[in-house]
Design an enzyme around this catalytic site. Sequence first.
Site, short mmCIF file in Angstrom:
data_model
loop_
_atom_site.label_atom_id
_atom_site.label_comp_id
_atom_site.label_asym_id
_atom_site.label_seq_id
_atom_site.Cartn_x
_atom_site.Cartn_y
_atom_site.Cartn_z
CE LYS A 97 4.20 1.60 12.70
NZ LYS A 97 3.40 2.07 11.56
CG ASP A 110 1.43 1.71 15.85
OD1 ASP A 110 2.18 1.41 14.92
OD2 ASP A 110 0.88 2.83 15.93
CD GLU A 117 -3.59 -4.02 10.15
OE1 GLU A 117 -3.80 -5.04 9.47
OE2 GLU A 117 -2.90 -3.06 9.76
CB THR A 146 -0.92 0.01 1.25
OG1 THR A 146 -1.67 -1.20 1.24
CG2 THR A 146 -1.87 1.19 1.21
N GLY A 152 -12.00 -0.78 7.54
CA GLY A 152 -10.58 -0.80 7.19
C GLY A 152 -9.73 0.12 8.05
CE LYS A 165 2.95 4.86 14.51
NZ LYS A 165 1.48 4.94 14.36
#
Lengths: 427, 427
Positions: A106, A202, A191, A14, A188, A206
């Site tokens: 990341k 996540d 996930e 993507t 969307g 970061k």
Amino acid sequence: MKDTVNIGLIGFGTIGSGVVETFNMNTPLIEDKVGKKVKLKRIVDLDVTTDRGVEVDPEALSTDVNDIFNDPEIDIVIELMGGYQPALKFILQALENGKHVVTANKALLAKHWEEVISTAKKNNVRVCFEASVGGGIPLLQPLNEGLASNNIESVYGIINGTANYILTKMTEEGREFGDVLKEAQEKGYAEADPTFDIEGHDTAQKLIILTILGFGVYVKQERFHVEGITRVTPDDIAFARDEMGCCIKLLAISKLVDGELEVRVHPTLVPEEHLLSSVNGVFNGAYLIGDVVGPVMMYGQGAGMMPTASAVVGDCIDIIQNMTKPVAYGPKNTRVQSVKEMSDVETKYYIRLTTEDKAGVLHEIAGIFRDYDISLESVNQKPTTNKGEVQIFIVTHTALERNMTTAAEKISQLKFVESEPMFIRLL
Amino acid sequence: MKDTVNIGLIGFGTIGSGVVETFNMNTPLIEDKVGKKVKLKRIVDLDVTTDRGVEVDPEALSTDVNDIFNDPEIDIVIELMGGYQPALKFILQALENGKHVVTANKALLAKHWEEVISTAKKNNVRVCFEASVGGGIPLLQPLNEGLASNNIESVYGIINGTANYILTKMTEEGREFGDVLKEAQEKGYAEADPTFDIEGHDTAQKLIILTILGFGVYVKQERFHVEGITRVTPDDIAFARDEMGCCIKLLAISKLVDGELEVRVHPTLVPEEHLLSSVNGVFNGAYLIGDVVGPVMMYGQGAGMMPTASAVVGDCIDIIQNMTKPVAYGPKNTRVQSVKEMSDVETKYYIRLTTEDKAGVLHEIAGIFRDYDISLESVNQKPTTNKGEVQIFIVTHTALERNMTTAAEKISQLKFVESEPMFIRLL
């Protein structure tokens, strides 16, 4: 210097397709800016037959990553395959071959920071990763360059679009977490396995990168508290709004207090007048405080094909314009003397308990708080839809995390308390 | 390259003192970042005896600007005296002598852009001016570098702290413009002569710079519509909030529509869900839309001694790290085919009229709007505190500015209309 800069792209998913599309759209603009020809010479992926919906030169496609590593004409390698391996191997190989690297990875940077950066330094090339935090938002360059005259005092980030989308929907529509998560998955925005986003991992990765650039220290994820949003309820959100004038956000926090660095990720009560409370939906925002500039915030789309591609291609442009720039990330002599244990953090807390509706309950709970030196600012009791059951909402004055967790554990052991107490820290 | 970079400062006023203080605070940090010694070698001002409240090396002080120009050791000249002359003469002299220049002087850049930039190019040195727009906010570098892969589609800025402070206070406290202005002057948030800020001229100068960096075109102030906030009333603010869900902000707007660039400064109705509506008080915010990244906002303190100094010293660091970087500002081949006349702009309008309370009034007013092809979305009539007088609040559908101004003029000529109609454009 050469008249043409050649770029190799590893990973045609993507974001990779977004990068191809950005070059398709804006190569004339980019070439004007840098005063050279810029060519996406090679695109490598295991699958080069699927139609990605973007126009691509068939001659550029390859399934062999060595077509990039062994091409002396390629100056910059973009890594967008994600994951740890073989991405790490490929990045190190590119650096060893004297190629600059741009990545949005990341997870890899957060885990293998030292190896990646030392390899870049050794080979006198650059690693750029603006896209790895906050997607398209110009965030790392301002932090590292525009604010370079500042000692950074604190960083507060809403840097996971999925979690922020879910909390925003829950807030706007009064809906349950699970219900909104399901919708987010259908749209969307989340996930199929959403763990990584909703449990804060996540955000934590970061935050590791932000902490390096802001404070010059690399703190591994195992070293700090990471807590997701799965236990936040519509009742928490309603109480925060109606009684406290706050909204609930999943915040990444890195702040220096008397030489000790607090690094933590958890749902946080943010006052409505704070600009971070206006960062809604899939948007991201990072609020930084510097000792010279004061507060600064950057805002934008933290994920997605084109926003992320914007940052990736922006990094390529930065490298082309500063091919010889020395590698420097964050302050070299950090003012951080130590990283604080979570149990030593001091903050205010909001607490929600469900208990039986009977005499003496509040007395016992209040006694536990007293025992652990936690002073209460407000206590509210409200009936639930279940007869004989009440919810108690408590806001504390500033207290020590160690005391709070122990008190919460003691309270959860009381026989009339029906669920583990939920507590949320205040900004 | 040399081991020590020497800097000369012209202008030891408020911002100059902030720069000295920043070097006093953070020289070790700065030297770590750039890997060289950095020295504020010379500070020139006509007055070097007044105590500025910051520690300063007496040997650095001078009243003779030639002590900077003629010192071959000085690499960077910071100009913070403000105004057009002799600031322009000094900047050109510094550039001619091969010195890089850092300035916060938006008035000078907005007026003498071409001369300053061509002189820098000719001498192969850089001019940096991050502090000239948005004070301490990293804004120009992200626009010019981090977002370099984007064609910029639009720029919306709240870039005057005085005007924003006044509008915020009027909104929060329901007070009159003149009353709040007086308080702002007492508190030091507005100048004794506030014209420049409240009439939009300061905003316009900054917009000229944003327009160059965003769109690659230099539009002189005489070419675009600039309107201040002096005619905004508490009634306008209340109606905007209660009936339209909007707040009123003084916006700098630069946007590309079908190859035509709209450049304008005026009070604007901003929907409360738009992030710009949360930029309050003396804070500034710039909301940019790029064709790849989508919307991005930067926020922070747009003025003041230390925030502005943060950007000035940040520019010095940028120059030291990229002494040889080619001079480039904005896209070279602009997509702007022409700058739109204000009369050709299309937008929605809010209109407030005060009229006699008698039959036929609305009929005549509505007739004028019909004659000029302005379709109305809503009409509200409310009594005023004066007997026999009403206020009429009108919101239009999208209409042509030329038609709106003519209609407003016709309406103001009606004998039962008691004051010139106020109209405010919508974002």
